[in-house]
Design an enzyme around this catalytic site. Structure first.
Site, PDB file in Angstrom:
ATOM      1  N   GLY A   9      -2.857  11.200  -1.126  1.00  0.00           N
ATOM      2  CA  GLY A   9      -2.914  12.126  -0.273  1.00  0.00           C
ATOM      3  C   GLY A   9      -0.909  11.890  -0.149  1.00  0.00           C
ATOM      4  O   GLY A   9      -0.439  11.808  -1.317  1.00  0.00           O
ATOM      5  N   LYS A 205       2.585  -4.688  11.861  1.00  0.00           N
ATOM      6  CA  LYS A 205       2.446  -3.197  11.750  1.00  0.00           C
ATOM      7  C   LYS A 205       1.726  -2.100  12.285  1.00  0.00           C
ATOM      8  O   LYS A 205       2.402  -1.451  13.007  1.00  0.00           O
ATOM      9  CB  LYS A 205       1.906  -2.595   9.911  1.00  0.00           C
ATOM     10  CG  LYS A 205       1.479  -1.581   9.883  1.00  0.00           C
ATOM     11  CD  LYS A 205       3.285  -0.279   9.753  1.00  0.00           C
ATOM     12  CE  LYS A 205       3.326   0.882   9.866  1.00  0.00           C
ATOM     13  NZ  LYS A 205       2.425   1.327   8.061  1.00  0.00           N
ATOM     14  N   GLU A 286      -7.603   8.104  12.682  1.00  0.00           N
ATOM     15  CA  GLU A 286      -8.011   7.223  12.605  1.00  0.00           C
ATOM     16  C   GLU A 286      -7.934   6.464  14.195  1.00  0.00           C
ATOM     17  O   GLU A 286      -7.857   5.203  14.342  1.00  0.00           O
ATOM     18  CB  GLU A 286      -7.177   6.134  11.208  1.00  0.00           C
ATOM     19  CG  GLU A 286      -7.513   6.660  10.196  1.00  0.00           C
ATOM     20  CD  GLU A 286      -6.400   5.512   9.254  1.00  0.00           C
ATOM     21  OE1 GLU A 286      -6.646   5.586   8.551  1.00  0.00           O
ATOM     22  OE2 GLU A 286      -4.706   5.852   9.645  1.00  0.00           O
TER      23      GLU A 286
END
Length: 326
Positions: A9, A205, A286
């Site tokens: 993707g 992150k 997600e």
């Protein structure tokens, strides 16, 4: 060396093109739909927002990984919720001495591997233990990605900003396998690095993801526009502090100052996070990897997280709506 990008993707396409352009091995891609058709017909094009461009054709491009030969390295760029269903396909595709790096955001399914506390699958991320029991966490390499990408049209991907990929062993070993991946990525201009504490890097992150992505997805606004909504930045900062508290309780030294600094960086950005892209395209999000699993950690530790609890509930509702509309 045979390298497969499993899920070409936005992020996967960027990686595949740059690795192929650098000539680091035989590159195969697993993709689907119109994007795969375009790759087969014309190859894959990548352009940077500053105007630089790349184009690549691949040794194999398929939607059926069973047609590929065994791979030395598999770079999995699927969303976290899609991973358990691919456990058997990944196991069959992997060469006997091969490794799998998961280029995804949030808490990874292999989190408990090599930890003194916790030695099993995470039910929110690997509900039936398929990844843990069939693929095996010992085959995994942890990865933290800093790379903003978007599929503009089938076969054409836009990259903004920097490329930085941090690799680390889940059990904290010296970065032999991770070092090999970092070297390959660096040769391809993808900014490969290694760490001996991949979980700390994941939390760093995750702070940025948690502060930005959910709010962009819920409002359908880019980061800069979210920052202009009265009261919303205060909620984002409060959520960042809760996430830092969970990280510290799990052994990662994320300070409140780190959390607030990450919040200010995210509030000043002008991007379209992947979760926002998914919502705009009607794709599921997600929710669990980014916020659901941190919430579960907090519950197990007895840490109060009122802001996190609220955002998780809203994200799960959004994900349910996307599933019903699919």
């Amino acid at each position: 060396m045979k390298i497969c990008v499993f899920g070409a993707g936005a992020v996967g396409s960027n990686v595949a093109v740059r690795l192929a352009d650098a000539g680091v091995g035989q590159i195969s891609v697993v993709a689907r739909g119109a994007h795969l058709a375009a790759i087969r017909s014309h190859g894959l094009s990548l352009r940077h927002a500053d105007g630089e461009q790349w184009h690549a054709h691949f040794d194999h491009a398929t939607d059926d990984p069973a047609t590929l030969p065994p791979q030395d390295i598999i770079l999995v760029a699927l969303k976290a919720a899609s991973l358990p269903a691919q456990a058997d396909a990944l196991r069959r595709l992997l060469a006997p001495d091969g490794v799998v790096a998961f280029l995804s955001n949030g808490i990874p399914w292999w989190w408990n591997y090599g930890r003194q506390q916790g030695s099993d699958a995470l039910p929110l991320l690997d509900p039936e233990g398929a990844l843990w029991n069939r693929l095996g966490p010992e085959r995994a390499i942890g990865t933290v990605i800093y790379s903003a990408n978007e599929v503009e049209t089938p076969g054409h991907v836009l990259h903004r900003g920097v490329n930085r990929y941090v690799f680390g062993e889940p059990d904290g070993r010296l970065p032999g396998r991770a070092g090999q991946l970092a070297e390959l990525f660096s040769r391809a201009g993808l900014g490969g690095e290694t760490t001996d504490d991949i979980r700390y890097e994941i939390w760093r992150k995750l702070l940025r993801n948690a502060i930005g992505s959910p709010f962009c997805a819920l409002t359908r606004l880019g980061s800069a526009h979210c920052a202009q909504i009265p009261g919303l930045p205060d909620i984002q900062r409060a959520l960042a502090l809760e996430m830092a508290n969970i990280a510290r309780a799990l052994g990662s030294p994320i300070t409140d100052e780190d959390a607030l600094r990450a919040a200010e960086t995210q509030l000043a950005s002008n991007g379209r996070p992947s979760m926002l892209q998914d919502v705009l395209l009607g794709r599921r999000i997600e929710a669990e990897a980014l916020l659901g699993q941190p919430q579960r950690f907090a519950q197990e530790l007895g840490i109060a997280t009122p802001y996190l609890d609220t955002v998780v509930a809203l994200l799960r509702g959004l994900d349910r709506a996307l599933a019903l509309d699919a």
